[in-house]
Enzyme design. Structure first.
Site, PDB file in Angstrom:
ATOM      1  N   GLY A   4       0.856  -1.184   0.000  1.00 10.25           N
ATOM      2  CA  GLY A   4       0.000   0.000   0.000  1.00 10.25           C
ATOM      3  C   GLY A   4       0.887   1.228   0.000  1.00 10.25           C
ATOM      4  NE  ARG A  29       5.709  -3.768  -4.615  1.00  7.55           N
ATOM      5  CZ  ARG A  29       4.377  -3.851  -4.634  1.00  7.55           C
ATOM      6  NH1 ARG A  29       3.682  -3.602  -3.541  1.00  7.55           N
ATOM      7  NH2 ARG A  29       3.749  -4.192  -5.740  1.00  7.55           N
ATOM      8  CD  GLN A  32      -2.874  -7.572  -3.882  1.00 11.35           C
ATOM      9  OE1 GLN A  32      -3.642  -8.064  -4.702  1.00 11.35           O
ATOM     10  NE2 GLN A  32      -1.650  -7.177  -4.198  1.00 11.35           N
ATOM     11  CG  ASP A  81       0.556   1.757  -5.793  1.00 10.50           C
ATOM     12  OD1 ASP A  81       1.228   1.319  -4.861  1.00 10.50           O
ATOM     13  OD2 ASP A  81      -0.582   1.342  -6.077  1.00 10.50           O
ATOM     14  CG  ASN A 139      -4.555   1.824  -7.892  1.00 10.32           C
ATOM     15  OD1 ASN A 139      -3.905   1.933  -6.854  1.00 10.32           O
ATOM     16  ND2 ASN A 139      -5.744   1.255  -7.906  1.00 10.32           N
TER      17      ASN A 139
END
Length: 330
Positions: A46, A79, A183, A224, A234
């Site tokens: 997240g 990431r 998720q 994101d 996203n």
């Protein structure tokens, strides 16, 4: 545990999101390698939570007496798509000349701010949803996980649901399973159940059918990374939802803290998209489900053009691309 990520006794403590919903398990991360591994395998995930992880990671390195700048680079690259991860790292790293205690204080301040900013962003978004959607109570559709698990302690897009639910304005939430790591089915459904919000899980491919049948009043997603022109990176599948929502006249609202905005990027074409391990698609619970040697396309995110989005909302309210400068906000 009130927060999804926190600092305790010289360790970063996170809720292990890979264990939910079967088990509520806390991880104590005491090395930079453990933190980077937890980020890569999505034990902590997240965008806002990753920002907190980045800042706390720098604090951990400083307290361990490590090569803080090298560790900071390792964390930031764990990431590549999420803007908040590098942002959190950079924010904590700026305090390094003042010493390790100053770095930790900055990281802890970031955690507190995250809760406040996401509450503010989701409150703004809730009012936009009410203005866009005349039906009461509301039937909302979510994708991936944008609740407290994805942040420090409240939620971004799912935070909108908390605000509306408190006012008795939510009929139900349709939860996209969010392939391939589920998720939505694992995490969002768990959070909704914990909060007593009615919900139904649906296959990602059923979203268009739900909108065609008039079962969705608004789509709520997080982000994101947000480019200066309002393009949004996203979870994979978001772009398809936006196209479907536009076709059916369903408002599509993105909620994220302003730290997710990358004003250095003019548009979404410049956003680096993370490619995930092929085994996420070729295996299920460790058992092969595709023919041997099957080639895989497994991007973790996609880019939704600003033209398909009803509103991008931060703690400042509705995001206004290019108002006065790249990344300007109202």
């Amino acid at each position: 545990m009130h927060r999804s990520i926190d600092w305790a006794d010289g360790a970063i403590v996170v809720i292990d999101q890979t264990a939910l919903p079967a088990e509520y398990r806390l991880l104590e991360l005491r090395t930079i390698g453990e933190l980077a591994g937890a980020i890569k395998r999505l034990a902590v995930r997240g965008a806002p939570a990753l920002g907190a992880a980045g800042a706390l990671g720098v604090a951990l390195s400083a307290h361990l007496g490590g090569d803080v700048r090298a560790d900071a680079e390792l964390i930031a690259n764990a990431r590549p798509t999420a803007a908040n991860l590098a942002w959190g790292v950079e924010r904590a790293l700026a305090k390094l000349p003042a010493g390790k205690d100053a770095v930790l204080a900055e990281a802890l301040a970031l955690l507190t701010e995250d809760e406040e900013l996401n509450k503010a962003a989701s409150a703004h978004a809730a009012e936009i949803v009410l203005a866009e959607c005349p039906r009461r109570p509301l039937r909302l559709l979510s994708h991936c996980n944008t609740g407290r698990l994805a942040t420090v302690g409240w939620g971004s897009a799912l935070g909108v649901v908390w605000h509306l639910h408190e006012r008795g304005l939510v009929e139900s939430v349709l939860v996209g399973e969010t392939r391939p790591l589920l998720q939505g089915a694992r995490l969002t459904a768990w959070e909704l159940a914990q909060a007593g919000v009615p919900y139904r899980v649906h296959a990602d491919s059923a979203a268009a059918a739900a909108m065609a049948r008039g079962l969705v009043d608004c789509v709520l997603v997080g982000a994101d990374r947000i480019a200066a022109n309002g393009d949004v990176a996203n979870k994979i599948g978001t772009y398809g939802l936006a196209i479907t929502a536009r076709h059916h006249g369903v408002p599509f609202v993105v909620v994220a803290p302003s730290s997710t905005v990358d004003s250095k990027l003019a548009d979404g074409a410049r956003i680096t998209i993370e490619e995930r391990d092929a085994r996420e698609l070729t295996e299920y619970a460790g058992v092969p489900i595709t023919p041997p040697g099957a080639e895989v396309f497994n991007p973790a995110f996609d880019i939704t053009p600003a033209a398909l989005i009803t509103a991008v909302v931060t703690e400042h309210g509705r995001f206004r691309p290019w108002l006065s400068s790249p990344g300007a906000r109202s």
